[in-house]
Design a protein around this motif. Structure first.
Motif, PDB file in Angstrom:
ATOM      1  N   ASP A   1       0.903  -1.002   0.214  1.00 14.67           N
ATOM      2  CA  ASP A   1      -0.037   0.115  -0.032  1.00 14.67           C
ATOM      3  C   ASP A   1       0.862   1.355  -0.140  1.00 14.67           C
ATOM      4  O   ASP A   1       0.329   2.274   0.326  1.00 14.67           O
ATOM      5  CB  ASP A   1      -1.015   0.016   1.186  1.00 14.67           C
ATOM      6  N   PHE A   2       2.179   1.065  -0.521  1.00 15.08           N
ATOM      7  CA  PHE A   2       3.084   2.286  -0.449  1.00 15.08           C
ATOM      8  C   PHE A   2       2.527   3.597  -1.093  1.00 15.08           C
ATOM      9  O   PHE A   2       2.732   4.568  -0.681  1.00 15.08           O
ATOM     10  CB  PHE A   2       4.386   1.547  -0.680  1.00 15.08           C
ATOM     11  N   HIS A   3       2.179   3.275  -2.531  1.00 11.34           N
ATOM     12  CA  HIS A   3       1.692   4.247  -3.234  1.00 11.34           C
ATOM     13  C   HIS A   3       0.464   5.170  -2.632  1.00 11.34           C
ATOM     14  O   HIS A   3       0.524   6.212  -2.545  1.00 11.34           O
ATOM     15  CB  HIS A   3       1.194   3.772  -4.544  1.00 11.34           C
ATOM     16  N   ALA A   4      -0.711   4.557  -1.878  1.00 10.27           N
ATOM     17  CA  ALA A   4      -1.342   5.385  -1.792  1.00 10.27           C
ATOM     18  C   ALA A   4      -1.060   6.100  -0.341  1.00 10.27           C
ATOM     19  O   ALA A   4      -1.380   7.271   0.003  1.00 10.27           O
ATOM     20  CB  ALA A   4      -2.671   4.237  -0.821  1.00 10.27           C
ATOM     21  N   TRP A   5      -0.383   5.502   0.621  1.00 10.78           N
ATOM     22  CA  TRP A   5       0.539   6.077   1.689  1.00 10.78           C
ATOM     23  C   TRP A   5       1.270   7.380   1.287  1.00 10.78           C
ATOM     24  O   TRP A   5       1.139   8.600   1.923  1.00 10.78           O
ATOM     25  CB  TRP A   5       1.506   5.340   2.384  1.00 10.78           C
ATOM     26  N   HIS A   6       2.098   7.325   0.275  1.00 13.18           N
ATOM     27  CA  HIS A   6       3.066   8.655   0.106  1.00 13.18           C
ATOM     28  C   HIS A   6       2.388   9.493  -0.597  1.00 13.18           C
ATOM     29  O   HIS A   6       2.381  10.639  -0.501  1.00 13.18           O
ATOM     30  CB  HIS A   6       4.188   8.183  -0.763  1.00 13.18           C
ATOM     31  N   ARG A   7       0.988   9.167  -1.414  1.00 15.78           N
ATOM     32  CA  ARG A   7       0.251  10.073  -1.925  1.00 15.78           C
ATOM     33  C   ARG A   7      -0.483  10.715  -0.876  1.00 15.78           C
ATOM     34  O   ARG A   7      -0.667  12.203  -0.811  1.00 15.78           O
ATOM     35  CB  ARG A   7      -0.958   9.648  -2.966  1.00 15.78           C
ATOM     36  N   ARG A   8      -1.042  10.129   0.152  1.00 16.71           N
ATOM     37  CA  ARG A   8      -1.557  10.783   1.540  1.00 16.71           C
ATOM     38  C   ARG A   8      -1.057  11.618   2.236  1.00 16.71           C
ATOM     39  O   ARG A   8      -1.122  12.854   2.494  1.00 16.71           O
ATOM     40  CB  ARG A   8      -2.286   9.589   2.306  1.00 16.71           C
ATOM     41  N   MET A   9       0.515  11.200   2.092  1.00 16.84           N
ATOM     42  CA  MET A   9       1.743  12.301   3.053  1.00 16.84           C
ATOM     43  C   MET A   9       1.930  13.403   2.092  1.00 16.84           C
ATOM     44  O   MET A   9       2.641  14.296   2.723  1.00 16.84           O
ATOM     45  CB  MET A   9       2.567  11.313   3.383  1.00 16.84           C
ATOM     46  N   GLY A  10       1.385  13.515   0.758  1.00 12.79           N
ATOM     47  CA  GLY A  10       1.569  14.974   0.072  1.00 12.79           C
ATOM     48  C   GLY A  10       2.985  14.582  -0.891  1.00 12.79           C
ATOM     49  O   GLY A  10       3.254  15.711  -1.318  1.00 12.79           O
ATOM     50  N   MET A  11       3.339  13.467  -0.928  1.00 14.71           N
ATOM     51  CA  MET A  11       4.532  13.195  -1.704  1.00 14.71           C
ATOM     52  C   MET A  11       4.065  12.796  -3.291  1.00 14.71           C
ATOM     53  O   MET A  11       3.391  11.964  -3.261  1.00 14.71           O
ATOM     54  CB  MET A  11       5.342  12.215  -1.313  1.00 14.71           C
ATOM     55  N   GLU A  12       4.349  13.698  -4.099  1.00 18.18           N
ATOM     56  CA  GLU A  12       3.767  13.410  -5.644  1.00 18.18           C
ATOM     57  C   GLU A  12       4.617  11.965  -6.144  1.00 18.18           C
ATOM     58  O   GLU A  12       3.963  11.461  -6.662  1.00 18.18           O
ATOM     59  CB  GLU A  12       4.035  14.626  -6.422  1.00 18.18           C
ATOM     60  N   ARG A  13       5.886  11.740  -6.025  1.00 16.07           N
ATOM     61  CA  ARG A  13       6.812  10.710  -6.241  1.00 16.07           C
ATOM     62  C   ARG A  13       7.139  10.103  -5.024  1.00 16.07           C
ATOM     63  O   ARG A  13       7.133  10.369  -4.001  1.00 16.07           O
ATOM     64  CB  ARG A  13       8.055  11.354  -6.981  1.00 16.07           C
TER      65      ARG A  13
END
Length: 86
Positions: A65-77
């Motif tokens: 679930d890494f992609h959803a996590w870093h998007r929620r944290m505000g990181m685009e990449r």
């Protein structure tokens, strides 16, 4: 042996008690999951972590679930060089 009437009563009572708080409980669980991911990925993100030896076994579970996590944290990449999810 459970009677269907008691099962439906129990389900209704559970909905009555937990229904108004479902959104709040879901948000709290998501925040706890995000904190857990941060702890597990701390060493990979460059934060010294004394528990890295113990959390390395949890990396495959976190990567799902890494992609959803870093998007929620505000990181685009992806902040990790070796994980290219975007």
């Amino acid at each position: 042996m459970r009677l269907p009437r008691w099962s439906s009563f129990r389900a209704g009572l559970e909905e009555f008690c937990a229904g108004p708080y479902r959104r709040t409980l879901a948000r709290a669980r998501r925040e706890e999951d995000d904190l857990f991911r941060m702890v597990v990925l701390a060493e990979a993100l460059g934060v010294p972590d004394p528990a890295a030896y113990y959390t390395v076994e949890l990396m495959p579970v976190v990567y799902e679930d890494f992609h959803a996590w870093h998007r929620r944290m505000g990181m685009e990449r992806s902040p990790l060089e070796h994980v290219g999810c975007c």
